[in-house]
Design a protein around this motif. Structure first.
Motif, PDB file in Angstrom:
ATOM      1  N   ASN A   1       0.844  -1.205   0.000  1.00  0.00           N
ATOM      2  CA  ASN A   1       0.000   0.000   0.000  1.00  0.00           C
ATOM      3  C   ASN A   1       0.881   1.258   0.000  1.00  0.00           C
ATOM      4  OD1 ASN A   1       0.923  -0.006   2.610  1.00  0.00           O
ATOM      5  ND2 ASN A   1      -1.065   0.371   3.548  1.00  0.00           N
ATOM      6  N   ARG A   2       2.129   1.073  -0.341  1.00  0.00           N
ATOM      7  CA  ARG A   2       3.108   2.169  -0.417  1.00  0.00           C
ATOM      8  C   ARG A   2       3.269   2.891   0.903  1.00  0.00           C
ATOM      9  NH1 ARG A   2       2.856   5.585  -5.856  1.00  0.00           N
ATOM     10  NH2 ARG A   2       4.344   6.743  -4.603  1.00  0.00           N
ATOM     11  N   LEU A   3       3.039   2.205   1.990  1.00  0.00           N
ATOM     12  CA  LEU A   3       3.303   2.812   3.290  1.00  0.00           C
ATOM     13  C   LEU A   3       4.816   2.954   3.472  1.00  0.00           C
ATOM     14  CD1 LEU A   3       1.256   3.750   5.364  1.00  0.00           C
ATOM     15  CD2 LEU A   3       1.913   1.829   6.786  1.00  0.00           C
TER      16      LEU A   3
ATOM     17  N   ASP B   1       6.632   4.460   1.629  1.00  0.00           N
ATOM     18  CA  ASP B   1       6.979   5.852   1.293  1.00  0.00           C
ATOM     19  C   ASP B   1       7.311   6.659   2.541  1.00  0.00           C
ATOM     20  OD1 ASP B   1       6.213   4.990  -1.130  1.00  0.00           O
ATOM     21  OD2 ASP B   1       4.722   6.557  -1.513  1.00  0.00           O
ATOM     22  N   MET B   2       6.664   6.257   3.647  1.00  0.00           N
ATOM     23  CA  MET B   2       6.797   7.035   4.873  1.00  0.00           C
ATOM     24  C   MET B   2       8.129   6.825   5.570  1.00  0.00           C
ATOM     25  SD  MET B   2       3.311   6.813   7.025  1.00  0.00           S
ATOM     26  CE  MET B   2       3.839   7.773   8.431  1.00  0.00           C
TER      27      MET B   2
ATOM     28  N   ALA C   1      13.799   4.609   2.522  1.00  0.00           N
ATOM     29  CA  ALA C   1      13.323   3.348   1.962  1.00  0.00           C
ATOM     30  C   ALA C   1      13.159   3.468   0.446  1.00  0.00           C
ATOM     31  CB  ALA C   1      11.988   2.969   2.599  1.00  0.00           C
ATOM     32  N   LYS C   2      13.613   2.441  -0.264  1.00  0.00           N
ATOM     33  CA  LYS C   2      13.445   2.428  -1.716  1.00  0.00           C
ATOM     34  C   LYS C   2      12.845   1.106  -2.134  1.00  0.00           C
ATOM     35  CE  LYS C   2      16.560   5.590  -3.965  1.00  0.00           C
ATOM     36  NZ  LYS C   2      17.838   5.795  -4.608  1.00  0.00           N
ATOM     37  N   VAL C   3      11.853   1.206  -3.021  1.00  0.00           N
ATOM     38  CA  VAL C   3      11.191  -0.001  -3.486  1.00  0.00           C
ATOM     39  C   VAL C   3      11.353  -0.054  -4.994  1.00  0.00           C
ATOM     40  CG1 VAL C   3       9.009  -1.233  -3.622  1.00  0.00           C
ATOM     41  CG2 VAL C   3       9.514   0.172  -1.628  1.00  0.00           C
TER      42      VAL C   3
ATOM     43  N   PHE D   1       3.082   1.942  -8.645  1.00  0.00           N
ATOM     44  CA  PHE D   1       4.191   2.897  -8.593  1.00  0.00           C
ATOM     45  C   PHE D   1       4.106   3.933  -9.711  1.00  0.00           C
ATOM     46  CE2 PHE D   1       6.170  -0.854  -6.464  1.00  0.00           C
ATOM     47  CZ  PHE D   1       6.186  -0.284  -5.202  1.00  0.00           C
TER      48      PHE D   1
ATOM     49  N   VAL E   1      -1.744   8.124  -4.137  1.00  0.00           N
ATOM     50  CA  VAL E   1      -1.461   7.200  -3.038  1.00  0.00           C
ATOM     51  C   VAL E   1      -2.624   7.127  -2.068  1.00  0.00           C
ATOM     52  CG1 VAL E   1       0.166   6.614  -1.225  1.00  0.00           C
ATOM     53  CG2 VAL E   1       0.953   7.800  -3.245  1.00  0.00           C
TER      54      VAL E   1
END
Lengths: 279, 278, 291
Positions: A75-77, A79-80, A84-86, A98, A104
């Motif tokens: 859920n792109r949490l 990002d917080m 962090a890199k995905v 993405f 978001v």
């Protein structure tokens, strides 16, 4: 929904009950080559799997092998988290989450999340449920009322709290708080629920109640649950994904239907883990 | 035996401290209470403050404080919220901002007075006025307020930020609905503490808001703060001691009330946090 | 490939923008203080002429002799004198509150100390001027002296030391107390041998904070120290500290004299900065737990 109900204590091994079998495997999430790193340090790499609609997928494995990182990428949490890199692709309902065109906050209304520690806001029970609704534009009083009623019913909390909706959510017991958090996620009518060890901070009885509720929610929602409790995974999941850490990087070792994965694992690591020899 | 001695020394220390402060406080109360009356609070000063009351001085003090608060509350709270909620802790810009704040929090108040005198009174041509004094105090309070507010917000559990994000709730909504209400006792306590410090302030005001003890007619007039009044009476006015003690008593009562409420709020907040842990 | 940035300009973007504007104004204002002070002091700083602060024999602004050294020594003497006096008393009170006082004394005692931390400095000055100075005058005239300043200042910074030492002591893990009790140590050896050393960082931090306050204090010292510019040689000498000098002469200073006052303001800032730097070094050492 579930036939043989698991009662009470989550620490005893119940019958291997998978709920309804997911006969038609319709993909809800397609994850391709997912990798997560924090501050240049890779914690998870090369994960590809399918999450099927209406099924419960359990993520198992020892702590530190990247299960929670995987979950919060969905859920792109992530990002917080600073640094962090995905990378990789996550296709959710036909769209790569993405993509820059994806909003978001809208995405997160479709994907609910439950955390390990119950985290209701320090507001009244009613306000806890109203806040996300109002934020996403639901203003009609009666609509709000009926939604609150619905979700509290779904989590079996209505009878316990109907007379004290104005009381602080923090006055509830741990198990009730966790169910309120689930209700709060459900009120936005998501199609997916991400659960990060939702029972591990609860006492055995509350844990049993929450687990039973999760089983009832399957079918209506796609559920992805991280758990350390193998017995629990066995009881409730349709699919299981086993993560393991090799050279300090988390990897997906095996993924498949829950029962075969537990009873006849393909990989020796899986076999060692589910039998309790490793982990 | 040695243990006995040590116990005795500790009790003695506490006794000395208690007596010293007891002396100070009782002196202020005994000397001041004779002056204290309703007319002392509501009359204009006469004969350079030896007689009469301190009404215009209380008004000036409040006006200076009010001016300072009007400036410092939006700037301080806004900055603190930005630092705590809208920045990455590790960024260069944030760290250098913090460094400036830390240094300025320790700067002696007379240096703020120096700056206020040169900048507000001189450069901006505001002269000796309540406005200059208030602005100078605002500069002095700013670092303290930013640090206490930021500390209050960072002490709010991260769980709620994650819960909010997972529900697609904007940071702004979460801030107004959850984080600020929860942290409000801590923020108010910080605000009260900085008000307490500002009320007690003398050095920063002597050369900015000035000495004039008449009733100010506007913010552009000079106005004498209570602490400056005490200083002036004791140093420059022969026979002003009684009135100085009377004013000191009023000032102490004001500051004690402000600080007591700050303490009560912090304790309330601490209890709130502990209750959540259980 | 970084995919973690969302470009949509939603409410958070606008609100964050507004806040960063406020922060910008605040930071500018604070930066302005440093820039403006330096600018005003520039006439006496440029081209190495700042050296006169340390070379000139004495402070005679009208003759353009701008030696700050006597006042710097006075500042240091007053501050460290106050610290030497306040440290045992403050630490003793903290130990008293934490380990010796019965509950019905300890709690009121500590709340009284908390309130004393907020008493305006001008009130301390008033008390020192009208009570303490006449008393010292009886022993050795003129009364307004280094000693008076040290006594008043010690009283002012005492609550700071007590409160910080106390919080350092009370945040010690309880097993320390139990362990040393199990070793049958006496209360005294326990406090001196175990508890104080364990809380040392916190206590030193409090002492430095008190030192910052002492160096920066203006009114109370100005009111009782006598304000004669001279290098202090005895406890009964009247002295003038840097802060008091600014307060006394700002009103009529012009040209180089005025610039020198701003320069002494900068010097105070540098002193405070050094102490704050040491304090932050100490507290950052605390987190890694080595040495």
């Amino acid at each position: 929904m579930s036939k043989g109900l698991v009662t009470g204590n989550a620490y005893t091994l119940g019958s291997i009950e998978q709920g309804e079998p997911c006969c038609e495997a319709v993909s809800h999430f397609s994850i391709r080559d997912l990798a997560v790193s924090y501050q240049q340090e890779t914690v998870l790499s090369n994960v590809s799997l399918e999450v099927y609609k209406g099924c419960i997928t359990a993520l198992i494995g020892p702590s530190g092998c990247g299960k929670s990182s995987f979950l919060s990428a969905l859920n792109r949490l992530s990002d917080m988290v600073p640094g962090a890199k995905v990378s990789g692709d996550i296709i959710f309902e036909g769209e790569n989450i993405f993509d820059t065109s994806v909003d978001v906050r809208t995405l997160r209304t479709k994907i609910g999340m439950i955390f390990q520690k119950p985290n209701p806001f320090p507001l009244s029970i009613r306000k806890n449920l109203e806040l996300p609704l109002k934020e996403h534009g639901v203003r009609n009083k009666s609509e709000i009322e009926s939604k609150i009623f619905d979700v509290l019913h779904s989590v079996g909390l209505w009878n316990e709290v109907k007379d004290r909706l104005h009381c602080s959510a923090l006055s509830l017991s741990g198990g009730q708080q966790q169910r309120l958090c689930i209700a709060r996620a459900l009120i936005l009518e998501p199609s997916v629920l991400l659960m990060d060890e939702p029972c591990s901070a609860l006492d055995p009885i509350s844990s049993g109640i929450v687990e039973e509720m999760i089983q009832r929610l399957a079918g209506r929602y796609t559920i992805i649950i991280v758990t350390h409790n193998l017995a629990q995974a066995r009881r409730i999941a349709n699919y299981a994904a086993f993560f393991w850490m090799t050279e300090r990087v988390g990897k997906l070792i095996e993924f498949g239907q829950c029962r075969p994965l537990f009873e006849s694992p393909q990989h020796s690591l899986t076999a060692a883990y589910v039998s309790g020899e490793k982990g | 035996m040695i243990d006995r001695c040590f116990t005795f020394i500790i009790w003695l220390t506490a006794g000395i401290v208690f007596l010293a402060f007891g002396w100070l406080i009782s002196e202020v109360v005994v000397q001041g209470v004779g002056k204290l009356s309703w007319s002392f609070l509501t009359d204009e000063p006469a004969r350079s403050g030896r007689e009469g009351g301190i009404y215009p001085i209380i008004v000036s003090t409040l006006l200076i404080l009010g001016t300072a608060l009007v400036i410092v509350i939006p700037l301080g709270l806004g900055s603190a919220i930005w630092l705590a909620e809208f920045t990455k802790k590790s960024s260069k810009r944030v760290q250098s901002t913090r460094l400036i704040l830390d240094v300025l929090a320790g700067v002696p108040s007379i240096v703020f007075g120096l700056f206020g005198y040169a900048f507000f009174c001189g450069f901006l041509d505001l002269g000796f006025s309540i406005l200059s004094g208030g602005l100078t105090l605002a500069c002095m309070m700013l670092p303290i307020l930013i640090r206490t507010t930021e500390a209050g917000l960072t002490a709010v559990p991260n769980d709620w930020r994650r819960a909010g994000a997972a529900l697609g709730v904007s940071r702004t909504t979460l801030l107004w609905q959850v984080l600020l209400p929860y942290a409000s006792p801590a923020i108010t306590a910080g605000l009260l503490l900085s008000i307490g410090r500002a009320t007690a302030e003398t050095a920063a005001l002597i050369f900015t808001s000035g000495y004039v003890d008449r009733m100010p007619e506007s913010l552009n007039d000079s106005g004498r703060a209570l602490a400056v009044h005490i200083y002036d009476l004791s140093m420059n006015v022969v026979g002003g001691d009684k009135a100085a003690y009377g004013s000191a008593l009023v000032l102490i009562i004001m500051v004690v009330i402000i600080n007591l409420s700050a303490n009560a709020l912090s304790e309330f907040w601490l209890e709130k946090k502990i209750n959540r842990l259980q | 490939m970084n995919k973690s940035v969302s470009q949509t300009k939603d409410i958070d973007w606008w609100f964050g923008m507004a806040l960063s504007l406020l922060m910008g104004v605040a930071a500018l204002l604070l930066l302005l203080i440093i820039v403006f002070l330096t600018n005003e002091a520039w006439p006496v700083l440029q081209g190495g002429s700042w050296a006169q602060f340390f070379n000139a024999d004495g402070w005679y602004p009208l003759e353009n002799k701008l030696g700050l050294l006597p006042m710097l020594w006075a500042t240091l003497a007053v501050s460290f004198g106050a610290l030497i006096l306040a440290l045992p008393l403050g630490l003793g009170s903290a130990i008293f509150i934490e380990y010796y006082a019965p509950k019905f004394i300890g709690k009121p005692f500590s709340s009284v100390v908390t309130l004393l931390a907020g008493i305006p400095s001008v009130v301390f000055g008033l008390w020192g001027l009208t009570k303490l100075v006449p008393l010292i005058n009886n022993i050795h005239p003129p009364g307004a002296s280094l000693l008076a300043a040290v006594l008043v200042l010690a009283l002012m910074i005492l609550p700071t030391i007590t409160l910080t030492s106390r919080s350092a002591l009370s945040s010690l893990p309880s097993h320390l107390l139990q362990n040393s009790a199990a070793l049958a140590l006496s209360k005294k050896s326990m406090i001196i041998g175990v508890l104080i050393p364990s809380a040392l960082r916190g206590i030193i931090g409090g002492v430095l904070l008190a030192l910052v306050r002492a160096v920066g204090e203006t009114m109370a010292v100005l009111m009782v120290a006598g304000n004669v510019v001279q290098t202090p040689t005895g406890l009964f000498d009247p002295v003038r500290v840097l802060t008091a000098n600014i307060a006394l002469e700002m009103a009529y200073a012009t040209d180089n004299h005025r610039a020198a006052l701003f320069a002494s303001g900068l010097l105070l800032m540098i002193l405070v900065f050094c102490v704050a730097w040491i304090a932050s070094r100490l507290s950052s050492g605390e987190t890694n737990g080595y040495d």
